[in-house]
Design a protein around this motif. Sequence first.
Motif, PDB file in Angstrom:
ATOM      1  N   LYS A  94     -12.976  -2.017   3.957  1.00  0.00           N
ATOM      2  CA  LYS A  94     -11.959  -2.303   2.948  1.00  0.00           C
ATOM      3  C   LYS A  94     -11.832  -1.102   2.024  1.00  0.00           C
ATOM      4  O   LYS A  94     -12.803  -0.355   1.825  1.00  0.00           O
ATOM      5  CB  LYS A  94     -12.349  -3.538   2.124  1.00  0.00           C
ATOM      6  CG  LYS A  94     -12.280  -4.849   2.868  1.00  0.00           C
ATOM      7  CD  LYS A  94     -12.790  -5.986   1.993  1.00  0.00           C
ATOM      8  CE  LYS A  94     -12.021  -6.115   0.692  1.00  0.00           C
ATOM      9  NZ  LYS A  94     -12.506  -7.250  -0.129  1.00  0.00           N
ATOM     10  N   GLU A 138      -7.497   2.944  -3.318  1.00  0.00           N
ATOM     11  CA  GLU A 138      -7.724   3.652  -2.055  1.00  0.00           C
ATOM     12  C   GLU A 138      -8.735   4.795  -2.171  1.00  0.00           C
ATOM     13  O   GLU A 138      -8.844   5.611  -1.253  1.00  0.00           O
ATOM     14  CB  GLU A 138      -6.420   4.196  -1.452  1.00  0.00           C
ATOM     15  CG  GLU A 138      -5.488   3.152  -0.879  1.00  0.00           C
ATOM     16  CD  GLU A 138      -4.770   2.356  -1.956  1.00  0.00           C
ATOM     17  OE1 GLU A 138      -4.946   1.128  -1.976  1.00  0.00           O
ATOM     18  OE2 GLU A 138      -4.043   2.943  -2.756  1.00  0.00           O
ATOM     19  N   HIS A 148      -5.035   3.453   4.097  1.00  0.00           N
ATOM     20  CA  HIS A 148      -5.915   2.314   4.407  1.00  0.00           C
ATOM     21  C   HIS A 148      -5.970   2.001   5.898  1.00  0.00           C
ATOM     22  O   HIS A 148      -7.010   1.602   6.412  1.00  0.00           O
ATOM     23  CB  HIS A 148      -5.519   1.083   3.587  1.00  0.00           C
ATOM     24  CG  HIS A 148      -4.401   0.275   4.141  1.00  0.00           C
ATOM     25  ND1 HIS A 148      -3.103   0.722   4.166  1.00  0.00           N
ATOM     26  CD2 HIS A 148      -4.377  -0.960   4.710  1.00  0.00           C
ATOM     27  CE1 HIS A 148      -2.334  -0.195   4.700  1.00  0.00           C
ATOM     28  NE2 HIS A 148      -3.068  -1.220   5.044  1.00  0.00           N
ATOM     29  N   TYR A 171       0.840  -1.198   0.000  1.00  0.00           N
ATOM     30  CA  TYR A 171       0.000   0.000   0.000  1.00  0.00           C
ATOM     31  C   TYR A 171       0.871   1.243   0.000  1.00  0.00           C
ATOM     32  O   TYR A 171       1.926   1.237   0.624  1.00  0.00           O
ATOM     33  CB  TYR A 171      -0.906   0.034   1.232  1.00  0.00           C
ATOM     34  CG  TYR A 171      -1.979  -1.023   1.248  1.00  0.00           C
ATOM     35  CD1 TYR A 171      -3.229  -0.785   0.675  1.00  0.00           C
ATOM     36  CD2 TYR A 171      -1.746  -2.266   1.832  1.00  0.00           C
ATOM     37  CE1 TYR A 171      -4.210  -1.768   0.697  1.00  0.00           C
ATOM     38  CE2 TYR A 171      -2.723  -3.241   1.852  1.00  0.00           C
ATOM     39  CZ  TYR A 171      -3.959  -2.988   1.281  1.00  0.00           C
ATOM     40  OH  TYR A 171      -4.933  -3.948   1.291  1.00  0.00           O
ATOM     41  N   THR A 197     -15.490   0.572   1.514  1.00  0.00           N
ATOM     42  CA  THR A 197     -16.691  -0.247   1.707  1.00  0.00           C
ATOM     43  C   THR A 197     -16.749  -0.699   3.157  1.00  0.00           C
ATOM     44  O   THR A 197     -15.745  -1.106   3.725  1.00  0.00           O
ATOM     45  CB  THR A 197     -16.699  -1.481   0.785  1.00  0.00           C
ATOM     46  OG1 THR A 197     -15.647  -2.380   1.176  1.00  0.00           O
ATOM     47  CG2 THR A 197     -16.502  -1.083  -0.665  1.00  0.00           C
ATOM     48  N   GLU A 217     -10.838   0.042  -1.906  1.00  0.00           N
ATOM     49  CA  GLU A 217     -10.726  -0.467  -3.270  1.00  0.00           C
ATOM     50  C   GLU A 217     -10.462   0.697  -4.214  1.00  0.00           C
ATOM     51  O   GLU A 217     -10.359   1.854  -3.780  1.00  0.00           O
ATOM     52  CB  GLU A 217     -12.025  -1.198  -3.663  1.00  0.00           C
ATOM     53  CG  GLU A 217     -12.375  -2.378  -2.750  1.00  0.00           C
ATOM     54  CD  GLU A 217     -13.720  -2.997  -3.073  1.00  0.00           C
ATOM     55  OE1 GLU A 217     -14.388  -2.523  -4.022  1.00  0.00           O
ATOM     56  OE2 GLU A 217     -14.122  -3.940  -2.367  1.00  0.00           O
ATOM     57  N   GLN A 229       2.120  -5.888   3.309  1.00  0.00           N
ATOM     58  CA  GLN A 229       1.220  -6.821   3.981  1.00  0.00           C
ATOM     59  C   GLN A 229       1.586  -8.245   3.585  1.00  0.00           C
ATOM     60  O   GLN A 229       1.713  -8.568   2.398  1.00  0.00           O
ATOM     61  CB  GLN A 229      -0.226  -6.515   3.583  1.00  0.00           C
ATOM     62  CG  GLN A 229      -1.281  -7.182   4.430  1.00  0.00           C
ATOM     63  CD  GLN A 229      -2.668  -6.698   4.052  1.00  0.00           C
ATOM     64  OE1 GLN A 229      -3.287  -7.243   3.146  1.00  0.00           O
ATOM     65  NE2 GLN A 229      -3.154  -5.680   4.728  1.00  0.00           N
ATOM     66  N   LYS A 288      -9.467   2.190   8.250  1.00  0.00           N
ATOM     67  CA  LYS A 288      -9.937   1.032   9.020  1.00  0.00           C
ATOM     68  C   LYS A 288     -10.084   1.332  10.504  1.00  0.00           C
ATOM     69  O   LYS A 288     -10.849   0.664  11.210  1.00  0.00           O
ATOM     70  CB  LYS A 288      -8.974  -0.139   8.817  1.00  0.00           C
ATOM     71  CG  LYS A 288      -9.032  -0.736   7.417  1.00  0.00           C
ATOM     72  CD  LYS A 288      -8.001  -1.850   7.256  1.00  0.00           C
ATOM     73  CE  LYS A 288      -8.057  -2.431   5.853  1.00  0.00           C
ATOM     74  NZ  LYS A 288      -7.039  -3.493   5.653  1.00  0.00           N
ATOM     75  N   LYS A 329     -16.555  -4.786   8.665  1.00  0.00           N
ATOM     76  CA  LYS A 329     -15.204  -4.708   8.100  1.00  0.00           C
ATOM     77  C   LYS A 329     -15.139  -3.606   7.047  1.00  0.00           C
ATOM     78  O   LYS A 329     -15.989  -3.532   6.154  1.00  0.00           O
ATOM     79  CB  LYS A 329     -14.819  -6.053   7.474  1.00  0.00           C
ATOM     80  CG  LYS A 329     -13.391  -6.116   6.962  1.00  0.00           C
ATOM     81  CD  LYS A 329     -13.068  -7.510   6.455  1.00  0.00           C
ATOM     82  CE  LYS A 329     -11.623  -7.597   5.980  1.00  0.00           C
ATOM     83  NZ  LYS A 329     -11.274  -8.965   5.482  1.00  0.00           N
TER      84      LYS A 329
END
Length: 264
Positions: free
Chosen positions: A201, A206, A180, A30, A210, A203, A46, A184, A199
């Motif tokens: 996320k 970035e 990101h 990322y 969602t 997409e 990640q 979160k 959760k």
Amino acid sequence: MLKLIYSLLLLCPITVVIGQENKPKIVAVYPTTDSIPVNILRFYIQFSAPMQEMNILNHLKLGNEDGKNISGVFFENQYELWNENRTEVTLIVDPGRVKLGLLANNTMGRAFDEGKKYTLIIDSLLMDFNDQKLNKSFTKTFVAVKEDRQPPDTKLWQLTFPKANSTEPILIDFKDKIDHISAKTLIKIFKNKKEIAGKIKLENEEQLGTFTPNKKWAKGDYQILINPRLEDIAANSINQIFDHKPSDFKQKNDANLILNFTIQ
């Protein structure tokens, strides 16, 4: 006979071959976008499994479009910045080269030049806690684009809401590229002052967030709470641009921003 078999086993140890599918791998780097502002502050790597600490910077190479390695880009922190389960590590671009007017910036300039292409290579020698090396090296190529000095603006967000009795996600078009980790941890959904478990996320490089709930949506009034420390990928928060001049500094407002919506 048993003694003979045992002796043969000692003489001929069994070698267990672990397939590529069982080795750790890099899931993502990322920002995922291929267009990164010259004042980028952080990259994240990640992994698919918890990793050992092996001086991550020794396993990275950053090359320019001429194929030459660039040094002095990432900040050499005393401690590596891993998440709790050691599946994601943060790389910080030397802040002295990101912020204008500082010595490192004045001497060496920014780490990235607008319009130039760069390649980040992560070798396969990093190991997980089972002493397994990565299944393969990872390469990310990106182009440095114009600096980003605009903070995220919730007034520009476009939201799409789900219907009741479904687990469809809330869609948030940020009109910006959001960090990101920031998204979160600093965006939360509430109903009747109770946080909705789910959760988040990111997409579309970035730019799209969602939120998918763990349980079906019930009818009623909801709130999206956004902590004003929410940042884009250039570390500009809702409250403050990262690379601000001292004269531009403003008192931060720590109150959460609230977006109300109703599910029918």
